[in-house]
Design an enzyme around this catalytic site. Sequence first.
Site, PDB file in Angstrom:
ATOM      1  N   LYS A   1      38.136  45.049  31.911  1.00 59.37           N
ATOM      2  CA  LYS A   1      38.112  43.780  32.452  1.00 59.37           C
ATOM      3  C   LYS A   1      38.398  42.566  31.502  1.00 59.37           C
ATOM      4  O   LYS A   1      38.959  41.585  31.702  1.00 59.37           O
ATOM      5  CB  LYS A   1      36.846  43.182  33.267  1.00 59.37           C
TER       6      LYS A   1
ATOM      7  N   GLU B   1      43.428  39.725  41.343  1.00 57.98           N
ATOM      8  CA  GLU B   1      42.137  38.957  41.241  1.00 57.98           C
ATOM      9  C   GLU B   1      41.047  39.777  41.576  1.00 57.98           C
ATOM     10  O   GLU B   1      39.920  39.689  40.829  1.00 57.98           O
ATOM     11  CB  GLU B   1      42.099  37.768  42.618  1.00 57.98           C
TER      12      GLU B   1
END
Length: 435
Positions: free
Chosen positions: A205, A129
């Site tokens: 990302k 996460e």
Amino acid sequence: MKSIYIGLIGFGTVGAGVVKTLQMNGDIIAKRVGAEIRFKRIADLDLGRDRGVQVDRSILTTNAEEILNDPDINIVLELMGGYHPAREFILKGIENGKNIVTANKALLAKHGDEIFAAVEKKGVCIGFEASVGGGIPVIRAIKEGFAGDEILSIRGIVNGTANFILSKMSDEGRDFKAALKEAQRLGYAEADPTFDIEGHDSAHKIAILAMLAFGTEIPIDKVYMEGISRITSEDIAFARQLGYRIKLLAIAKGCGDSLDIRVHPTMVQASNPIANVNGATNAIEIHGRAVGAALLVGEGAGALPTSSAVLGDVIEIARGILCGAKNRLPARSWLRENIQKIPIRPMDEVESECYLRFKALDKPGVLSKISGILGSHNISISSVIQKERHKGSGVPVVMTTHSAVEKNIRKALEEIDKLDIIQKETFSLRLEDGK
Ligand code: NDP
Ligand code: HSE
């Protein structure tokens, strides 16, 4: 009360943040999990440095193997960063049956396919996460909250350092280098800050998010990337005048059988909420067929926000261990057999409106020469700004265009930059509409 033992490799900004947050919130976490989460060992190369947090010194080691080989440790936190030996540590941990939590987006973007395959084969869990969006639970949102929807696009600000620098330049008139220095001091920047500034970190990302959203192998080698180092205060001022803000956007869009995936500084309409996200804050807009657009906003970097994401993963894994429901969700959000290698749309085919800043001699006929070349490449102009007048010397001429094909823009600028009235390579930015 039962205990779940964790081992930490990398007692740096994020590692120390996790220790601090666990000390601060340990009671709450124990009440939620039904077990105490305890550090069994912490590994770092430098045991003498003050980490700003108190720990029992007997659990410190310089040898990560002591964590990877400790049978009591259920969860290994890889918070050291970098490619090597982080990859080897994670693979060894998996081999030894450890569950893994990592914030290392660079590693996952490059070696994620291998790491996820190892996780799936061994049946252990991996939490990542903290690898995207700092404290924003965007990975959990895609894997759970939006799991019933078809995701059409993801776009947003996913690098805190770059957004911090652009905000400081834009709102406080700060110099690029000074703003970067401050971001480093605050613990936002990567060990190599060019990762932040030149778009690599955002590319890592968005590649991870694309994997989760579209069920693709991680397309890191195909992500088009431009950074913020060529943005000047002049561009920031022109953008404002035109009703825009400049943001480093990461974009992944489904286009039929292919994906459009890219990172570049973008002019975002001032009325768009993303344009008003400043400092190290990140904002990620997920557009789903059923849900429409949902915007997740929060701290995208820094010790404590990132520690919140790391601990969320630790808790998910601990709960799974305690109730015998490990790997409730596929690690990559899609079942392994359904992960494809989705082709990436070549950048030349992408269409967008553009901002063009020319440095041209202030002479009669300049605008017509530039606009003639743009027209010959099928590019139509939507606005022009030319303010200063310095006879005989160069002035900035700014144009925005209607939607145009990237290849045409590139060819037109190559031609324009060869004109004797043009004094410097033309600078361009893409505009992003609200769709
Ligand atoms: P830091 O550099 O502050 O911390 C990394 C730590 O790991 C350092 O103390 C380093 O020691 C240690 N280390 C390096 N090699 C080893 C090794 N072989 N064994 C044990 N320890 C080792 O980095 P961050 O905390 O900022 O980042 C950690 C990870 O989190 C990275 O992957 C980063 O991309 C990610 N991340 C960072 C965020 C942030 O805001 N900082 C946010 C989200 C993710 P030494 O310095 O002595 O070499
Ligand atoms: N260097 C990264 C950033 C850390 O500035 O966003 C968070 O991933």
